[in-house]
Design a protein around this motif. Structure first.
Motif, short mmCIF file in Angstrom:
data_model
loop_
_atom_site.label_atom_id
_atom_site.label_comp_id
_atom_site.label_asym_id
_atom_site.label_seq_id
_atom_site.Cartn_x
_atom_site.Cartn_y
_atom_site.Cartn_z
N UNK A 180 0.84 -1.21 0.00
CA UNK A 180 0.00 0.00 0.00
C UNK A 180 0.86 1.25 0.00
N UNK A 181 1.94 1.25 0.82
CA UNK A 181 2.83 2.41 0.89
C UNK A 181 3.51 2.66 -0.44
N UNK A 182 3.96 1.59 -1.09
CA UNK A 182 4.61 1.74 -2.39
C UNK A 182 3.62 2.23 -3.44
N UNK A 183 2.40 1.73 -3.38
CA UNK A 183 1.37 2.16 -4.32
C UNK A 183 1.05 3.64 -4.14
N UNK A 184 1.01 4.08 -2.89
CA UNK A 184 0.75 5.50 -2.63
C UNK A 184 1.89 6.37 -3.17
N UNK A 185 3.14 5.94 -2.94
CA UNK A 185 4.29 6.68 -3.47
C UNK A 185 4.27 6.71 -4.99
N UNK A 186 3.88 5.60 -5.59
CA UNK A 186 3.80 5.52 -7.05
C UNK A 186 2.76 6.50 -7.59
N UNK A 187 1.61 6.59 -6.94
CA UNK A 187 0.57 7.51 -7.38
C UNK A 187 1.01 8.96 -7.27
N UNK A 188 1.78 9.28 -6.23
CA UNK A 188 2.27 10.64 -6.08
C UNK A 188 3.25 11.01 -7.19
N UNK A 189 4.14 10.09 -7.51
CA UNK A 189 5.13 10.35 -8.55
C UNK A 189 4.50 10.38 -9.94
N UNK A 190 3.42 9.64 -10.11
CA UNK A 190 2.75 9.60 -11.42
C UNK A 190 2.06 10.91 -11.76
#
Length: 223
Positions: free
Chosen positions: A72-82
């Motif tokens: 979940x944490x990685x997915x959240x970071x990915x969404x921010x960078x996207x």
């Protein structure tokens, strides 16, 4: 002498290039590992220590992604960078390519097909996904449209076209062998000896011959 040199080059070149590519990858990952070891001020025991370290880190990351909080944490970071357009384009492309190597035991969407051309010939294509993006299907006429990749010979590039499923002829041919056939323009010996196409092509050819016979007989009767 020319044939001997050609024979040696044909047999050695694929092996040498393959070993060189894998060795270059090994050296690059080993250098990355050595860089990480230098940061924590650890000695490099032998050549390959850095490569082993990188392999262990990748394995540990795979274990971490099996836990929901980390995923979940990685997915959240990915969404921010996207949210950054340039990063989204580069990262999205690399992620899609990496996703092709992940099967998880599921059947692949890629299928080898033949598409008939206006001149009566056929082109080998690959169904990359069973459904086309909704914005495209909304703009196209009614029908079951699927994205088909036409690979260009001696190039990694290709052309993606949307084709109606009813116009496709599925071929009992593995994706890897068919891709090799397209990339080498049919020169690859393995692709030539691979499984032949299903019967639809033969049937269509027979139908063409059957249909043409009455026309030939009628033309003879007229004479």
């Amino acid at each position: 002498m020319k044939n001997t040199l050609s024979r040696g080059l044909t047999n050695l070149l694929p092996m040498v290039l393959s070993l060189w590519l894998f060795w270059s990858l090994f050296i690059s990952l080993d250098g990355l590992g050595h860089f990480l070891l230098d940061i924590v001020e650890l000695d490099n025991a032998f050549v390959g220590t850095g490569f082993i370290l990188v392999a262990v880190l990748v394995f540990i990351s795979g274990l971490l992604f099996s836990f929901s909080p980390f995923a979940w944490l990685y997915s959240w970071l990915e969404q921010q960078l996207m949210k950054f357009p340039l990063f989204k384009s580069v990262y999205g492309s690399i992620r899609d390519i990496a996703g092709l190597m992940k099967s998880d035991g599921k059947p692949k969407n890629q299928k080898t097909v033949l598409i008939k051309q206006a001149n009566g010939g056929y082109v080998v294509g690959f169904i990359m996904n069973q459904t086309a993006p909704k914005p495209l299907t909304d703009a196209l006429p009614d029908g079951d449209w699927v994205p088909v990749l036409f690979q260009l010979s001696y190039q990694m590039a290709g052309v993606t076209s949307l084709v109606k499923r009813e116009d496709l002829i599925e071929v009992d041919w593995s994706f890897e062998d068919a891709m090799r056939f397209n990339l080498t323009a049919g020169i690859s010996a393995k692709s030539i000896t691979a499984t032949n196409a299903k019967k639809p092509i033969k049937d269509s050819a027979k139908d063409t011959l059957v249909d043409s016979e009455p026309e030939a007989k009628n033309s003879d009767n007229k004479h």
